[in-house]
Every structure is written in C-alpha cells, then in structure tokens.
Design a protein around this motif. Structure first.
Motif, short mmCIF file in Angstrom:
data_model
loop_
_atom_site.label_atom_id
_atom_site.label_comp_id
_atom_site.label_asym_id
_atom_site.label_seq_id
_atom_site.Cartn_x
_atom_site.Cartn_y
_atom_site.Cartn_z
N ALA A 74 0.82 -1.21 0.00
CA ALA A 74 0.00 0.00 0.00
C ALA A 74 0.86 1.25 0.00
N ALA A 75 2.02 1.19 0.68
CA ALA A 75 2.89 2.37 0.77
C ALA A 75 3.44 2.79 -0.59
N THR A 76 3.49 1.86 -1.55
CA THR A 76 3.99 2.21 -2.88
C THR A 76 3.00 3.07 -3.66
N GLY A 77 1.71 2.97 -3.31
CA GLY A 77 0.70 3.79 -3.97
C GLY A 77 0.35 3.34 -5.37
N GLN A 78 0.77 2.13 -5.77
CA GLN A 78 0.51 1.66 -7.13
C GLN A 78 -0.84 0.97 -7.23
N THR A 79 -1.45 1.09 -8.41
CA THR A 79 -2.68 0.37 -8.73
C THR A 79 -2.40 -0.56 -9.88
N LEU A 80 -2.57 -1.86 -9.67
CA LEU A 80 -2.24 -2.86 -10.68
C LEU A 80 -3.41 -3.82 -10.86
N LEU A 81 -3.55 -4.31 -12.09
CA LEU A 81 -4.57 -5.30 -12.40
C LEU A 81 -3.89 -6.62 -12.77
N GLY A 82 -4.50 -7.73 -12.39
CA GLY A 82 -3.94 -9.03 -12.71
C GLY A 82 -5.01 -10.03 -13.08
N PHE A 83 -4.57 -11.19 -13.58
CA PHE A 83 -5.49 -12.27 -13.98
C PHE A 83 -6.57 -11.77 -14.94
N GLY A 84 -6.11 -11.06 -15.97
CA GLY A 84 -7.05 -10.58 -16.98
C GLY A 84 -7.99 -9.51 -16.49
N GLY A 85 -7.56 -8.74 -15.51
CA GLY A 85 -8.40 -7.66 -14.98
C GLY A 85 -9.38 -8.12 -13.92
N MET A 86 -9.34 -9.39 -13.53
CA MET A 86 -10.29 -9.89 -12.52
C MET A 86 -9.89 -9.52 -11.10
N VAL A 87 -8.61 -9.20 -10.90
CA VAL A 87 -8.09 -8.86 -9.58
C VAL A 87 -7.43 -7.50 -9.64
N ILE A 88 -7.67 -6.67 -8.64
CA ILE A 88 -7.07 -5.34 -8.58
C ILE A 88 -6.29 -5.19 -7.28
N ILE A 99 -12.00 -8.05 -1.25
CA ILE A 99 -11.44 -6.71 -1.37
C ILE A 99 -10.71 -6.53 -2.70
N SER A 100 -10.05 -7.59 -3.17
CA SER A 100 -9.26 -7.50 -4.41
C SER A 100 -10.10 -7.76 -5.66
N GLY A 101 -11.30 -8.28 -5.49
CA GLY A 101 -12.09 -8.66 -6.64
C GLY A 101 -12.47 -7.48 -7.52
N HIS A 102 -12.23 -7.64 -8.84
CA HIS A 102 -12.65 -6.63 -9.81
C HIS A 102 -13.53 -7.28 -10.87
N ASN A 103 -14.10 -8.39 -10.49
CA ASN A 103 -14.98 -9.16 -11.35
C ASN A 103 -16.07 -9.74 -10.46
N PHE A 104 -17.29 -9.78 -10.95
CA PHE A 104 -18.42 -10.23 -10.12
C PHE A 104 -18.18 -11.62 -9.54
N LEU A 105 -17.65 -12.55 -10.34
CA LEU A 105 -17.46 -13.91 -9.87
C LEU A 105 -16.39 -13.98 -8.77
N VAL A 106 -15.31 -13.21 -8.92
CA VAL A 106 -14.26 -13.21 -7.91
C VAL A 106 -14.79 -12.64 -6.59
N ILE A 107 -15.53 -11.56 -6.68
CA ILE A 107 -16.11 -10.96 -5.47
C ILE A 107 -17.04 -11.95 -4.77
#
Length: 503
Positions: A57-71, A125-133
């Motif tokens: 969190a201290a790095t302040g970066q926003t990254l997406l992974g697994f085809g955008g399903m995880v943030i 918390i990391s989910g950026h896809n309905f199924l992951v959430i």
C-alpha cells in the motif's frame, strides 16, 4: 500483466492460503489445551501478511492481474492490512476464552477457520470481477457459519449458526441474482466494463432498463445484509448474542472492512452512473438503521445484543458518507466531493473496527470458565476491580458515542462535513437527523460508563489475563484515544487511498 506478474500480485493471498493449510496440518500434532504452537504460527502468519499488504500500500501503485479480474490498489491493500491486524487482535483476545469453553480441545479450528475467513475477505477486497467478489464472499460466509457453530454442544450457538446460515444463504442469493441481472443488461462480469457499458448507454441497448434497475435493487439488498443494516438486520442481534463472544468479535470486526470494500467496488466503481438510484436506497437504509438501531439498543440489558444494535446504527452512519460521494446536479454527476466523502466513510469503518476490538476485548477478558460477562450488570463496579479494563471500555464507549477527543468523534464529524459540503437540502436534513440519533445513542453508551464507575461491584472474582492480551488491550485503548487527539495521519491515509481509486 502477464501470468507471472499476476501471481506476484496475489502473493499475500497465496502465502495466507499455504500457511492456513500448514497450520491445519501442524495442529494435528499439538496437544496443549490452548494450542500454543498453532496460536504462535497463526499470529506470525497474520503479522507477515499485514506487513506485506502495508508495504504494498505504501507504494501507492494500482495494478490489475489475472485478466483484470483482480485489482491491487492502496484502498484494498490498506483494508487488507487492517483486516489482518483485526483478526490477529481478535485471536489474542479470544484464545483464553475459547480454551475455557473447550473450543480448542478437539483441534485448532478457531485459528484455521479464521485464516480462511480472512482469505475470503482478501479475495472480496481484491475482486474486480463479479465472480471473484462472490467467490470471496462465499469463502468468508461459509467459514463464519462454521465459527459460530464451533461450540458443538451449546444449543444457543447452534441456533445462532442455523439462523445465520439460512438468512446468509438468502442474502447471498439476493446478491447473486442482482449480479446476474446486471450481467444480463451489460453482457460483462468485469467491474470496469460494466461501468463503461452503463455510462455509454450500451446497457439500455442490450437489455431493458428495468432489468438493470431490478438488478441494482437486489445488489443493494445483498450488500445491506452483509453490512447488517435495517431492514436486513434480523440476523445481527441473534448471531451476536448466540455465538461465542470470541466468534462474535470475529464476525463483527474485520468483515466490516471487506463489506465496505465490496460496496465501493460494486456501487462506486461499477454502478456509479446509477448513483441517483442507489443513493435513494442507501438513504432509506441509513435513516432506518439509525432510528431502529439506536432506539432498540436503549432497551437491551444484554451487552452483546446492545452492541449488535449499536453496530446497526454505526453502519447506518457510515452509509451517510457513501451517500454524499456523488451529488446529482442538473448537468449530471458532480464527483468533486467523492474522495472526501468516501475517504470519510473509510475512516469511519476503520475506526469503528478499532473501537469494536477494544470493546469486545474487555468483555472477553472479563469472561471466565462457566461465566459469560455479557450483561450490562456484569460490568457494575468494574473500576474497583480493574481500573485498566474500565478505562479502556470507557474510552471505547465515549468513542462510539462520538464524544471528543476520542477518534469516534472525528469519524462522525468527517461524515457530517461530507454531507454538508454537498449543499443539498436533503443531505443537510440527513446530517441533522444523524446528530439527533447520535445524541439518543449516547444514552446507552454513557449508561455503561455510569455502571462501571458508580455502581457497586456485582462480581468479586479476580480478573486473570495473559500478558499478550493485557498489552494488546492497552495499546488498543491508547489508539482509540491517540487517533482522536491526532487523527490527521489516518484521515490523510484514507483520503489518499480513495483519491488513488478515483484516478
């Protein structure tokens, strides 16, 4: 990101899963009554995971992974860090309580299930896809059902687990049905793609507008259950009361952080163009929760039920910050207040969890074998028996009531300022209503302080607690007071995390 980078992104979750499995295997060979080896390994795991999330969190970066399903973004990483610390503190408080009630004699399920529940929170918390959430949500809820029923021979705990399971399954169905309708209207399960489809009008072309609206209603209903707000609050007092107190803290603390995260992911990141619709629903939920939660808490003599209704009112207050995040204007949606409003809600839920940990920590440490310290009268004369415990409980009660200089005062103030900054008459009216409800709620919080300091002691038994629990409780109370005196750091952290989310 490529697959290798995605796995690096998910390293804390993978580490947590591996350690949960290792701890479950190691526990088979542990014979001590309090599962000493299991306990130490669990705390070390939680400390490492919290450090990893805080460092990311201290790095302040926003990254997406697994085809955008995880943030992976600062908001999610800080919430996961705080959730790991909350579970760690819960286990420190609850270990002796669980041992006295034979919850550890058959195995260390309390520790392993807590780690699996935390993993579910991380996925949510990391989910950026309905199924992951939804996958994370189910992992959390299934672990929670088992935790509530951990005292297999206790009728009250078994009844609470059954109620929790039935109502939880219903709420999960609401959320899943709502997400399926949104998918039907937008043809996407990705949060960002859903946002684009709705904002660009594609959802109206692909499906009936009524389908999208109906889906939104079910999504809000499912989220309202997870937050425990009226009218989806029926499970909260029964489960809080019936579950072992250590488990009550487990389901009433850290999961609130994950629930806040999925509200942000779904409503703000995915359904923000429909804000005019979900704001109205949140307004009704907030008003009803503040009213019913505070009025019902006054009549309670059981401490856990009182705190359950207090939770309902506190979550209603937190929703007010989400209301003010997107203000509807004649020209569309003005998002200038979003970072301030959502930052205030994040600050509110983090400080609420901190205060809840201290409150239930005192209750757990006052309990002993064969005695549950879960009635208001059980705290009578606590100051004469233990000035430290009485002071920590008083600080937490003042914080929940919103009395300065405790951190709860600044949490409430930041939410009210976000409402007033919108300059909308309706929001100003909501702010006035919230202040009135807070004054009513102060009665049952301050009643506990009166009982602890001015009533004759009802118990004479000594209060025994380990050095680890006493030290953590002292730090817990000091943070509630210290963050109230110097709230700027945590407020800035929350604001920066939300600003990065909005970028």
């Amino acid at each position: 990101m490529n697959d290798q980078s995605s796995w690096v992104l998910a390293f804390p979750e993978v580490f947590l899963l591996v350690m949960a499995c290792v701890i479950s295997l190691v526990d088979v060979a542990v014979r001590s009554r309090l599962r000493g080896t299991t306990y130490v390994l669990t705390l070390l795991t939680l400390a490492v995971v919290a450090y990893l999330q805080g460092a990311a969190a201290a790095t302040g970066q926003t990254l997406l992974g697994f085809g955008g399903m995880v943030i992976s973004d600062p908001m999610g990483q800080w919430l996961k860090c705080f959730a790991a610390l909350a579970v760690l503190v819960t286990l420190v408080y609850g270990r002796r309580y669980a041992g006295d009630r034979d919850m550890l004699s058959g195995g260390g399920e309390l520790f392993s299930l807590s780690l699996y529940a935390l993993l579910g929170m991380f996925v949510m918390i990391s989910g950026h896809n309905f199924l992951v959430i939804y996958l994370g949500l189910e992992l959390l809820t299934l672990s929670s059902y088992a935790l509530v029923a951990l005292r297999r021979d206790d009728v009250q705990a078994t009844e609470a687990a059954m109620k929790y399971f039935v109502l939880g399954a219903l709420a999960s169905g609401f959320l899943l049905y709502g997400l399926s309708l949104v998918y039907g209207a937008t043809a996407s399960l990705d949060v960002a793609e859903v946002m684009k489809a709705i904002a660009g009008g594609e959802a109206t072309l692909k499906g009936s507008p009524q389908v999208l609206t109906l889906g939104l209603v079910f999504v809000v209903a499912g989220l309202a259950f997870k937050l425990g707000v009226v009218p989806f609050h029926m499970w909260v007092p029964d489960v809080y009361h019936g579950a072992p107190t250590a488990v009550t803290l487990m389901i009433g603390g850290a999961p609130k952080l994950a629930a806040f995260a999925i509200v942000i992911r779904l409503l703000v990141e995915g359904l923000a163009p429909l804000a005019v619709d979900w704001q109205q629903m949140l307004a009704v939920l907030s008003v009803a929760s503040l009213l019913i939660g505070n009025l019902a808490a006054i009549a309670q003599t059981n401490l856990k039920r009182m705190l359950a209704f207090s939770t309902i009112a506190q979550m209603g207050f937190m929703l007010l910050g989400l209301l003010a995040g997107v203000v509807a204007t004649g020209q569309g949606l003005d998002s200038s207040n979003m970072a301030n409003a959502y930052g205030s809600s994040m600050f509110y839920v983090v400080t609420y969890v901190l205060t809840t940990l201290g409150t239930f920590g005192v209750i757990l440490l006052l309990s002993r074998g064969g005695f549950e310290s879960d009635n208001v009268s059980d705290l009578a004369g606590l100051n004469q028996r233990s000035p430290l415990y009485a002071a920590v409980m008083a600080v937490c009660m003042f914080s929940l009531a919103g009395v300065p200089p405790m951190v709860g005062f600044y949490a409430k103030l930041s939410v009210l300022q976000a409402l007033l900054a919108s300059s909308q008459p309706v929001y100003i009216g909501l702010a006035v209503f919230a202040v009135i409800m807070s004054l009513i709620g102060a009665f049952y919080y301050l009643r506990l302080v009166k009982v602890m300091y001015f009533d004759a002691p009802s118990q004479t038994a000594g209060i025994a607690a380990g050095l680890d629990a006493r030290s953590v409780l002292s730090l817990n109370g000091a943070l509630v007071l210290g963050l109230g005196i110097v709230p700027g750091g945590l407020m800035a952290l929350c604001a920066q995390a939300i600003t990065a989310l909005m970028a």
